[in-house]
Scaffold this motif. Structure first.
Motif, short mmCIF file in Angstrom:
data_model
loop_
_atom_site.label_atom_id
_atom_site.label_comp_id
_atom_site.label_asym_id
_atom_site.label_seq_id
_atom_site.Cartn_x
_atom_site.Cartn_y
_atom_site.Cartn_z
N PHE A 77 3.41 -5.45 -7.10
CA PHE A 77 3.75 -5.75 -5.75
C PHE A 77 5.26 -6.45 -5.64
N ARG A 80 9.75 -5.21 -1.33
CA ARG A 80 9.56 -4.10 -0.23
C ARG A 80 8.32 -4.43 0.73
N LEU A 81 7.50 -5.02 0.02
CA LEU A 81 5.87 -5.00 0.75
C LEU A 81 5.73 -6.40 1.41
N HIS A 82 6.82 -7.12 1.31
CA HIS A 82 6.76 -8.28 2.01
C HIS A 82 7.16 -8.18 3.47
N SER A 83 6.36 -8.70 4.69
CA SER A 83 6.92 -8.44 5.79
C SER A 83 7.64 -9.74 6.20
N GLU A 96 -0.48 -15.73 2.35
CA GLU A 96 -0.44 -14.14 2.58
C GLU A 96 0.09 -13.39 1.93
N ASN A 99 -2.92 -12.86 -0.97
CA ASN A 99 -3.78 -11.91 -0.38
C ASN A 99 -3.37 -10.42 -0.50
N LYS A 100 -1.86 -10.35 0.05
CA LYS A 100 -1.22 -8.95 0.04
C LYS A 100 -1.50 -8.33 -1.30
N VAL B 45 -9.32 -11.53 6.79
CA VAL B 45 -8.16 -11.74 5.94
C VAL B 45 -7.61 -10.27 5.48
N SER B 49 -4.22 -8.57 6.71
CA SER B 49 -3.14 -8.57 5.57
C SER B 49 -2.78 -7.12 5.39
N LEU B 50 -3.97 -6.06 5.36
CA LEU B 50 -3.24 -4.73 5.30
C LEU B 50 -2.49 -4.21 6.42
N ALA B 52 -0.34 -5.87 7.98
CA ALA B 52 0.92 -6.63 7.56
C ALA B 52 1.93 -5.82 6.66
N PHE B 53 1.16 -4.80 5.97
CA PHE B 53 2.13 -4.11 5.16
C PHE B 53 3.00 -3.63 5.94
N PRO B 54 4.36 -3.81 5.57
CA PRO B 54 5.51 -3.14 6.21
C PRO B 54 5.77 -1.72 5.73
N VAL B 56 7.91 1.10 4.28
CA VAL B 56 8.98 1.22 3.19
C VAL B 56 10.07 2.07 3.66
#
Lengths: 167, 165
Positions: A77, A80-83, A96, A99-100, B45, B49-50, B52-54, B56
């Motif tokens: 992870f 790139r996947l951090h918002s 957060e 959790n992601k 949660v 959280s899902l 909020a995945f941006p 790419v």
């Protein structure tokens, strides 16, 4: 034009499904090659995006079954996947991100059909009806798959947190 | 309601898709079951959280490769275009079937048996032809003899009723 409009969508779907940036690039190329070959089969009366996403879904799941990705690890992870940073401060942000990370790795434990339904509904924010159209399934079946996927992911979160607290 | 049934209702509960009665039953259960309440909070949660995945951004190199796919496809098709002509399709289909049959014969386990059977059939056919030819010869001879007899009989017939002497 097709590349400008859909490459990001196709790439993201492949990346979320397989969990590897490099693999997603290769898959996107294969999918576009298939798309150009199948364009003459597109029925102009239908929604093009839904048709394309069905093609992407079929390709990803077929390829998954051929190559048995479940034995491979998802890529780490990364940033790139951090918002955007969380509003609740650095501690909330770290929680957060944790959790992601758990969910990103946990996606590999979902069956391909459930994983695809979760990606379309939860990550891409589509409605149940849209997911059903793309997956070629009744809405009830899609709801039940998403329900199972959510429960599996919640249990993965629970187990991981218990392990962490137990240490 | 049992925990298992409630857990199946948690997802539609989050989506706000339960009837008033079901919602009340779930909330009543959650107020007294810590395990299900925790599961609901984990479900929240997970979904948050899902979501909020941006998205790419794909690498520019990939886009370049995608743009060049139609050209690559064209180059590939120049040499092989004649193969996809509809007129050739029945010929290609027949050739494929023949090739499959031939490969079964060549690489299958029964090649020797097939060879022997074909050989036997050819020989049988040949001997039948020979027999027919011999029969035809004897029929021709018989016909010749009959023709002679007829000729002789015709000569003996006196149409004016005169005595031969």
């Amino acid at each position: 034009m097709l590349v400008d409009m859909y490459s990001k969508k196709v790439f993201n779907m492949a990346y979320q499904f397989c969990g590897s940036y490099q693999e997603a690039e290769d898959l996107t190329q294969d999918i576009f090659l298939k798309l150009y070959r199948q364009l003459d089969k597109y029925d102009f009366g239908k929604n093009f995006t839904a048709w394309l996403l069905t093609l992407v879904k079929n390709y990803l799941i077929d390829n998954y079954r051929r190559t048995k990705w479940e034995k491979r690890q998802r890529e780490d992870f990364d940033e790139r996947l951090h918002s955007a940073p969380a509003a609740g401060g650095p501690e909330t942000g770290m929680l957060e991100a944790d959790n992601k990370k758990i969910l990103w790795e946990g996606m590999n434990r979902l069956s391909p059909d459930i994983r695809m339904a979760i990606i379309l509904k939860e990550i891409q924010g589509k409605k149940y009806e849209e997911v059903a159209e793309i997956m070629g399934l009744p809405v009830g079946t899609v709801k039940s798959r998403i329900n199972r996927g959510r429960l599996q992911l919640a249990k993965i979160l629970h187990d991981k947190k218990e392990k962490t607290h137990g240490l | 309601m049992a925990c298992e049934k409630i857990q199946d209702l948690l997802s539609p509960y989050l989506d706000g898709e339960l009837t008033r009665e079901e919602k009340a039953a779930v909330e009543a259960h959650l107020s007294c079951c810590r395990e299900c309440a925790e599961l609901l909070s984990l479900l929240r949660v997970a979904t948050e959280s899902l979501a909020a995945f941006p998205e790419v951004e794909p690498a520019p190199v990939l886009k370049g490769k995608l743009y060049s796919i139609p050209d690559r496809k064209k180059k590939f098709r120049i040499g092989l275009d004649f193969l996809v002509k509809p007129a050739l399709q029945p010929v290609l289909a027949a050739a494929t079937v023949l090739l499959i049959i031939f490969s079964f014969y060549m690489f299958g386990p029964y090649k020797k048996d097939i060879d022997k059977t074909v050989n036997r059939q050819i020989h049988r056919g040949y001997s039948q032809v020979e027999r027919l030819y011999a029969k035809a010869g004897s029929v021709t001879d018989n016909l010749g003899a009959y023709a002679n007899d007829i000729f002789v009989s015709l000569k003996k017939i006196n149409p004016l009723g005169k005595n031969e002497e």
